[in-house]
Design a protein around this motif. Structure first.
Motif, mmCIF file in Angstrom:
data_model
loop_
_atom_site.group_PDB
_atom_site.id
_atom_site.type_symbol
_atom_site.label_atom_id
_atom_site.label_comp_id
_atom_site.label_asym_id
_atom_site.label_seq_id
_atom_site.Cartn_x
_atom_site.Cartn_y
_atom_site.Cartn_z
ATOM 1 N N LEU A 21 -5.695 -6.717 -14.156
ATOM 2 C CA LEU A 21 -6.566 -6.622 -12.983
ATOM 3 C C LEU A 21 -6.062 -5.452 -12.153
ATOM 4 O O LEU A 21 -4.887 -5.422 -11.788
ATOM 5 C CB LEU A 21 -6.474 -7.936 -12.198
ATOM 6 N N GLU A 22 -6.925 -4.486 -11.881
ATOM 7 C CA GLU A 22 -6.485 -3.289 -11.141
ATOM 8 C C GLU A 22 -6.951 -3.321 -9.686
ATOM 9 O O GLU A 22 -8.121 -3.589 -9.405
ATOM 10 C CB GLU A 22 -7.023 -2.025 -11.814
ATOM 11 N N LEU A 23 -6.031 -2.999 -8.789
ATOM 12 C CA LEU A 23 -6.333 -2.854 -7.361
ATOM 13 C C LEU A 23 -5.923 -1.433 -6.971
ATOM 14 O O LEU A 23 -4.734 -1.126 -6.899
ATOM 15 C CB LEU A 23 -5.526 -3.883 -6.557
ATOM 16 N N PRO A 24 -6.908 -0.524 -6.749
ATOM 17 C CA PRO A 24 -6.524 0.867 -6.462
ATOM 18 C C PRO A 24 -5.937 1.023 -5.055
ATOM 19 O O PRO A 24 -6.178 0.198 -4.171
ATOM 20 C CB PRO A 24 -7.838 1.630 -6.576
ATOM 21 N N VAL A 25 -5.142 2.082 -4.866
ATOM 22 C CA VAL A 25 -4.600 2.459 -3.555
ATOM 23 C C VAL A 25 -5.114 3.858 -3.232
ATOM 24 O O VAL A 25 -4.788 4.815 -3.938
ATOM 25 C CB VAL A 25 -3.056 2.509 -3.557
ATOM 26 N N PHE A 26 -5.930 3.964 -2.178
ATOM 27 C CA PHE A 26 -6.467 5.269 -1.792
ATOM 28 C C PHE A 26 -5.644 5.856 -0.650
ATOM 29 O O PHE A 26 -5.119 5.102 0.186
ATOM 30 C CB PHE A 26 -7.937 5.123 -1.372
ATOM 31 N N SER A 67 0.838 -1.208 0.000
ATOM 32 C CA SER A 67 0.000 0.000 0.000
ATOM 33 C C SER A 67 0.875 1.262 0.000
ATOM 34 O O SER A 67 0.496 2.280 -0.586
ATOM 35 C CB SER A 67 -0.954 -0.011 1.194
ATOM 36 N N ARG A 68 2.047 1.204 0.667
ATOM 37 C CA ARG A 68 2.966 2.347 0.645
ATOM 38 C C ARG A 68 3.698 2.426 -0.689
ATOM 39 O O ARG A 68 3.876 3.502 -1.262
ATOM 40 C CB ARG A 68 4.022 2.208 1.763
ATOM 41 N N LEU A 69 4.125 1.272 -1.173
ATOM 42 C CA LEU A 69 4.965 1.231 -2.361
ATOM 43 C C LEU A 69 4.225 1.715 -3.606
ATOM 44 O O LEU A 69 4.796 2.370 -4.471
ATOM 45 C CB LEU A 69 5.449 -0.211 -2.567
#
Lengths: 214, 214, 214, 214
Positions: free
Chosen positions: C141-146, C111-113
């Motif tokens: 496949l997309e996994l967003p980081v908020f 999540s930080r990277l």
């Protein structure tokens, strides 16, 4: 109509497959219901896991009987698409008694890392001797990496191509996917799988550290 | 004819070896039926594991009695080729009561990484004090790395060479292979083995990170 | 006054949540009493874990009933602040039956990277097929980081923004924090969570190794 | 003569310490009989583990009662030399009820890596909130690293120096050695220890990966 195989042989294989599933699942090698396992029942049949089951919790209903062309017998259930790769091993290696296909993280990462080279070459590791027929750490043990495909015929052709070139084959990686390994019985298949996983982990650790070698 | 040793001592050693096998196997330190373990029975005999067994599931039949020259007594079974290295420890260290040979991934990777240097030098780690006779983190603890060979006589000579040079020895790595560690009894041998494994892991983590040190 | 839900449905959900907590806790994915889990009870209610409990040892009292606006019903206890994100999933995905929020080390580090990029794009991994609706390793496949916030309304807006842009969403990371994943029932939510964790670990391993690719 | 403390309080503390030892030992945080644990018994006494025991298998005889100056009462046994650091925490933090000193690999590696900087600064991690009194991921949480010494008085002075400078302290690393963490009771001490270990692992993973950040 029950499948035309010895029910005690089927029962015995189902137990060994379920045990392998629990133990390999506990190691995290079967993430997200992936992976499949099989054992040879007789000259023309094998027992193989059904698609989509949690491999750490296999029951008797999760095992199907297939002919060595890959068709299910004695059931309407659908076997894993990858059944084609299991039966290919039984056809090409008459002594093979068990096939294991798993997806540990290091198997999967190695499959990507070595995909361009098309092969992992192990050399200088004592544990190469865990592969049947290997007597020293001094030779080279090759584990090929084949391109991934949703069409099993592509993968079958890649395996056939390697074997038809006369090269020894004890297992293989599929790019981005995982590993296939086999042996004359379940303990040997487990030993081969464990040895390949260990060696892949060692190779990648050494790659990370090599430029800092004292 | 049963081996000429106290049957209760043999039973006691077999139990301790089986327990060590289960616990070290669960850590993944005995991959693919590798590794072997032994305990001293008396001034002239030791109990040692048979070759090729799954070290996580040892039974009474998997333990052999050998003389300190490495010959099996009271059985026709074949001991591990590496028995020669176990009995060498009992001959050269009269106080040694247990010898453990394992192949954790970090033991194996470290053996390759430090092979050129021929030795791992630990310095500044509190856990060096886990090795008998070490009282501070300030000294240097040396763990030699010997070249691998399928001929045990080569390895015996390497160990003898180190000892004959008058250097302290608490364990050693074999290149691409694994570690040997020992102690006056099984708990001390386990503590030494665990300490070396921990220190090897720390050294390699630090090598990976050192150039990013804040 | 007991909550206005079927008591057997509540009991059944509480058991599944406690089991998930034990198993995910044993993997180290719920460090230091973090993480929370929920299941849909009916069209307007969900069962959700209380704040601050050890997720590996959940009892019946550690589960609260909330309406889909996030208010507790039938109890004076305080639900986790993050309940707002659970009920948002149930409101926006009518088929969602279970939501899991965990903090494994690799979820947190990823999540930080990937925070600056705002998204992790998985491509070429067979295990992408573990996500419902994905049939091949060939797509992205997309996994967003908020961005993280102590104000849940900020996070809700980020999720709404992604969905309102018409992009598919199967889970998301929060920067420095952890992951949310869901599914139509608990087994599917577990499979999705496990697949994302595995894929994040693979991506980061490959990043570490890529420049040494043979 | 039994120690002058409530025997039920001692029994209760011994049980909690033994449980913590089993669980932290199973994580590999107490290698080679290292580590020690304590709990406050009353205003002037603490229960502390004996030196050199396997922390995963603690029995009632492995716990000693000490006064807050560090002297054993009601026994001739020798407490760990590091008892001085435990009782210092109880003297300086009247609310502290449990102190844990462990040596996980990442605690030990981090202690070397951050020794030159003298402190680890955590910022932007949600799990900072697991430390009592921390309400957001936005502040900076400091974990000092003190130089190692076989003389406990050196370490006590380092801790006193930090506290006398008015800086908050929730735990500390000792270079090449391990971590100390504490809390008002055993669950809070466990939560703090687990949070620091997790955060150290995340920081080091990020250091390894940062230059490859997408």
């Amino acid at each position: 109509m029950p499948p035309p195989v010895d029910p005690r042989a089927l029962e015995h294989c189902a137990q060994q497959i379920a045990l392998a599933g629990r133990e390999l699942g506990a190691l995290g090698w079967t993430p997200a219901t992936s992976s499949n396992f099989s054992m040879r029942l007789d000259a023309t049949h094998a027992a193989v896991t059904r698609s989509g089951r949690d491999k750490g919790r296999l029951g008797a209903n999760d095992i199907l009987v297939v002919g060595l062309a890959g068709r299910v017998v004695g059931s309407d259930a659908t076997p894993s698409a990858e059944t084609a790769l299991h039966v290919q091993v039984y056809r090409r290696f008459p002594a093979a008694g068990a096939v294991l296909h798993t997806h540990s993280r290091q198997q999967t990462v190695a499959s990507r890392l070595f995909a361009r080279a098309g092969v992992v070459r192990f050399e200088g590791w004592e544990l190469q001797k865990a592969i049947a027929g290997t007597r020293s750490h001094e030779g080279v043990l090759e584990l090929p990496v084949f391109p991934n495909s949703q069409d099993m015929a592509d993968l079958e052709r890649a395996v056939d191509g390697w074997l038809d070139a006369g090269k020894p084959l004890h297992g293989y990686l599929i790019d981005g996917h995982g590993i296939y390994a086999w042996g004359r019985d379940m303990p040997e298949a487990r030993r081969h799988l464990e040895a390949f996983d260990f060696l892949l982990g060692c190779e990648m650790d050494l790659l990370r550290l090599e430029e800092r070698r004292p």
